[in-house]
Design an enzyme around this catalytic site. Structure first.
Site, PDB file in Angstrom:
ATOM      1  N   MET A 157     -18.556  -3.648  32.053  1.00 40.51           N
ATOM      2  CA  MET A 157     -18.486  -2.330  32.595  1.00 40.51           C
ATOM      3  C   MET A 157     -19.933  -1.799  32.316  1.00 40.51           C
ATOM      4  O   MET A 157     -19.845  -0.672  31.088  1.00 40.51           O
ATOM      5  CB  MET A 157     -17.099  -1.973  31.951  1.00 40.51           C
ATOM      6  CG  MET A 157     -16.040  -2.878  32.312  1.00 40.51           C
ATOM      7  SD  MET A 157     -14.605  -2.217  31.168  1.00 40.51           S
ATOM      8  CE  MET A 157     -14.771  -3.371  30.221  1.00 40.51           C
ATOM      9  N   SER A 159      -7.603 -10.093  25.618  1.00 36.15           N
ATOM     10  CA  SER A 159      -8.415  -9.005  25.411  1.00 36.15           C
ATOM     11  C   SER A 159      -8.573  -8.568  23.698  1.00 36.15           C
ATOM     12  O   SER A 159      -8.169  -7.915  23.326  1.00 36.15           O
ATOM     13  CB  SER A 159      -8.310  -7.108  26.331  1.00 36.15           C
ATOM     14  OG  SER A 159      -9.380  -7.258  25.654  1.00 36.15           O
ATOM     15  N   HIS A 174     -16.081  -9.079  31.105  1.00 38.08           N
ATOM     16  CA  HIS A 174     -15.771  -8.110  32.205  1.00 38.08           C
ATOM     17  C   HIS A 174     -16.558  -6.937  31.735  1.00 38.08           C
ATOM     18  O   HIS A 174     -16.859  -6.184  30.720  1.00 38.08           O
ATOM     19  CB  HIS A 174     -14.070  -8.131  31.636  1.00 38.08           C
ATOM     20  CG  HIS A 174     -14.361  -6.540  32.435  1.00 38.08           C
ATOM     21  ND1 HIS A 174     -12.886  -5.712  32.036  1.00 38.08           N
ATOM     22  CD2 HIS A 174     -14.734  -5.656  33.678  1.00 38.08           C
ATOM     23  CE1 HIS A 174     -12.621  -4.823  33.024  1.00 38.08           C
ATOM     24  NE2 HIS A 174     -13.682  -4.604  34.003  1.00 38.08           N
ATOM     25  N   MET A 214      -8.276  -3.395  38.314  1.00 37.52           N
ATOM     26  CA  MET A 214      -8.139  -2.951  36.707  1.00 37.52           C
ATOM     27  C   MET A 214      -6.736  -1.393  37.192  1.00 37.52           C
ATOM     28  O   MET A 214      -6.696  -1.116  38.666  1.00 37.52           O
ATOM     29  CB  MET A 214      -9.454  -1.345  37.147  1.00 37.52           C
ATOM     30  CG  MET A 214     -10.614  -2.285  36.469  1.00 37.52           C
ATOM     31  SD  MET A 214     -10.569  -3.561  35.185  1.00 37.52           S
ATOM     32  CE  MET A 214     -10.062  -2.056  33.342  1.00 37.52           C
ATOM     33  N   HIS A 218     -10.307 -12.840  27.262  1.00 39.05           N
ATOM     34  CA  HIS A 218     -11.219 -11.799  27.903  1.00 39.05           C
ATOM     35  C   HIS A 218     -12.296 -10.934  26.881  1.00 39.05           C
ATOM     36  O   HIS A 218     -12.161 -10.482  25.937  1.00 39.05           O
ATOM     37  CB  HIS A 218     -10.347 -11.151  28.401  1.00 39.05           C
ATOM     38  CG  HIS A 218     -10.583  -9.851  29.464  1.00 39.05           C
ATOM     39  ND1 HIS A 218     -10.709 -10.322  30.047  1.00 39.05           N
ATOM     40  CD2 HIS A 218     -11.309  -8.492  29.895  1.00 39.05           C
ATOM     41  CE1 HIS A 218     -11.092  -9.346  31.382  1.00 39.05           C
ATOM     42  NE2 HIS A 218     -11.108  -7.802  30.536  1.00 39.05           N
ATOM     43  N   ASP A 269     -14.835  -7.674  26.793  1.00 37.47           N
ATOM     44  CA  ASP A 269     -15.252  -5.897  27.072  1.00 37.47           C
ATOM     45  C   ASP A 269     -16.118  -5.830  27.235  1.00 37.47           C
ATOM     46  O   ASP A 269     -16.032  -5.659  26.045  1.00 37.47           O
ATOM     47  CB  ASP A 269     -13.722  -5.753  27.753  1.00 37.47           C
ATOM     48  CG  ASP A 269     -12.336  -5.729  28.100  1.00 37.47           C
ATOM     49  OD1 ASP A 269     -12.764  -5.724  29.627  1.00 37.47           O
ATOM     50  OD2 ASP A 269     -11.152  -6.357  27.144  1.00 37.47           O
ATOM     51  N   MET A 318     -18.800  -2.873  27.618  1.00 38.47           N
ATOM     52  CA  MET A 318     -18.939  -1.924  27.435  1.00 38.47           C
ATOM     53  C   MET A 318     -20.230  -0.916  26.699  1.00 38.47           C
ATOM     54  O   MET A 318     -20.775  -1.252  26.307  1.00 38.47           O
ATOM     55  CB  MET A 318     -18.105  -0.414  27.029  1.00 38.47           C
ATOM     56  CG  MET A 318     -16.975  -1.279  27.297  1.00 38.47           C
ATOM     57  SD  MET A 318     -15.428   0.483  26.875  1.00 38.47           S
ATOM     58  CE  MET A 318     -13.724  -1.220  27.332  1.00 38.47           C
TER      59      MET A 318
HETATM   60  C1  DX5 Z   1     -10.074  -1.413  29.479  1.00 42.45           C
HETATM   61  C2  DX5 Z   1     -10.426  -2.822  29.370  1.00 42.45           C
HETATM   62  C3  DX5 Z   1      -9.320  -4.175  29.022  1.00 42.45           C
HETATM   63  C4  DX5 Z   1      -8.987  -3.717  27.732  1.00 42.45           C
HETATM   64  C5  DX5 Z   1      -6.641  -3.542  27.855  1.00 42.45           C
HETATM   65  O1  DX5 Z   1     -11.665  -0.703  30.120  1.00 42.45           O
HETATM   66  O2  DX5 Z   1     -10.772  -3.844  30.045  1.00 42.45           O
HETATM   67  O3  DX5 Z   1      -9.466  -5.304  29.748  1.00 42.45           O
HETATM   68  O4  DX5 Z   1      -9.084  -4.312  27.227  1.00 42.45           O
HETATM   69  O5  DX5 Z   1      -6.678  -3.327  27.151  1.00 42.45           O
HETATM   70  P1  DX5 Z   1      -5.308  -2.985  26.997  1.00 42.45           P
HETATM   71  O6  DX5 Z   1      -3.654  -3.902  27.275  1.00 42.45           O
HETATM   72  O7  DX5 Z   1      -4.406  -2.394  25.631  1.00 42.45           O
HETATM   73  O8  DX5 Z   1      -4.656  -1.430  27.882  1.00 42.45           O
HETATM   74 ZN    ZN Z   2     -11.014  -5.587  30.803  1.00 45.15          ZN
END
Ligand code: DX5
Ligand code: ZN
Length: 223
Positions: A67, A7, A65, A136, A32, A34, A36
């Site tokens: 969100m 990520s 991903h 998750m 990956h 993320d 948001m």
């Molecule tokens: C959280 C994200 C994750 C996050 C994981 O909302 O979806 O992908 O970046 O980070 P770590 O591995 O630090 O928990």
């Molecule tokens: Zn994620």
């Protein structure tokens, strides 16, 4: 096959291309991303322009991903930017079946994500159409949170359902997956391991990825 989906949320954005290259050298095989929006989750990150920036710097698949509220509105833009895989949160989709169809129509692999409080059973009808299910193991919104062990039983439950339904979707896990927690999720049956902090901490992504994958693969042989 166990894969590391690193990520980039935890990477040093000022040196993103170097960070991606280092995680890749260490054995990471999926990027990956993320996404948001400040509505579905209490944080804002990046969108299609980030995917577009990543596309020329790596050949690895870009796993986005989402969100975000109303993911349907952004599926074409992610496709255009070069995304390979899109996962949407079950909780954010009013018409989940249609959203997954749209991801396929735009030439990407569809995934569905469930939050810690969402039961696996809510996915039964869509399991035949997904390429992967993302469990998750933290509440989404931030990197660096503590792993929630309830994810382990959910992964095992998905493995049972997959067997029972004669399907072959993959199982991804995301949140707090690190050296001390990765064995439990691998032994339960997860094969796409998302890790942010565990890979990018201390600016040593290559070495961290090597060690992370070594621990994960050792757990497979013991399961
Ligand atoms: C959280 C994200 C994750 C996050 C994981 O909302 O979806 O992908 O970046 O980070 P770590 O591995 O630090 O928990
Ligand atoms: Zn994620």
């Amino acid at each position: 096959m166990i894969e590391l989906a690193f990520s980039i949320l935890a990477s040093d954005f000022a040196h993103l291309a170097d960070e991606v290259a280092a995680a890749e050298r260490g054995g990471g095989t999926i990027v990956h991303v993320d996404v948001m929006d400040g509505h579905f989750v209490p944080n804002i990150t990046f969108g299609p322009p980030m995917v577009k920036a990543l596309r020329p710097i790596t050949k690895l698949p870009l796993d986005c991903h989402l969100m975000i509220e109303d993911p349907d509105a952004f599926i074409p833009a992610f496709a255009e930017a070069g995304a390979d895989m899109i996962s949407v949160q079950q909780e954010a989709c009013r018409h989940l079946h249609r959203t997954l169809q749209q991801i396929v129509v735009h030439g990407m692999l569809p995934g569905v994500v469930i939050n810690p409080a969402t039961p696996v059973e809510t996915l039964i009808e869509v399991l035949p159409m997904v390429h992967y299910v993302l469990v998750m193991s933290v509440n989404p919104g931030f990197g660096g949170q503590q792993f929630l062990p309830l994810a382990v039983d959910k992964i095992a439950h998905l493995v049972e359902l997959r067997e029972h339904m004669g399907l072959n979707f993959r199982i991804e896990v995301d949140g707090g997956v690190a050296h001390d927690t990765v064995a439990s999720v691998v032994q339960a049956g997860a094969d796409m391991l998302v890790a942010g902090s565990a890979i990018f901490e201390k600016g040593r992504a290559e070495q961290n990825a090597v060690e992370f994958l070594r621990t994960a693969r050792a757990a497979v042989s013991k399961s």
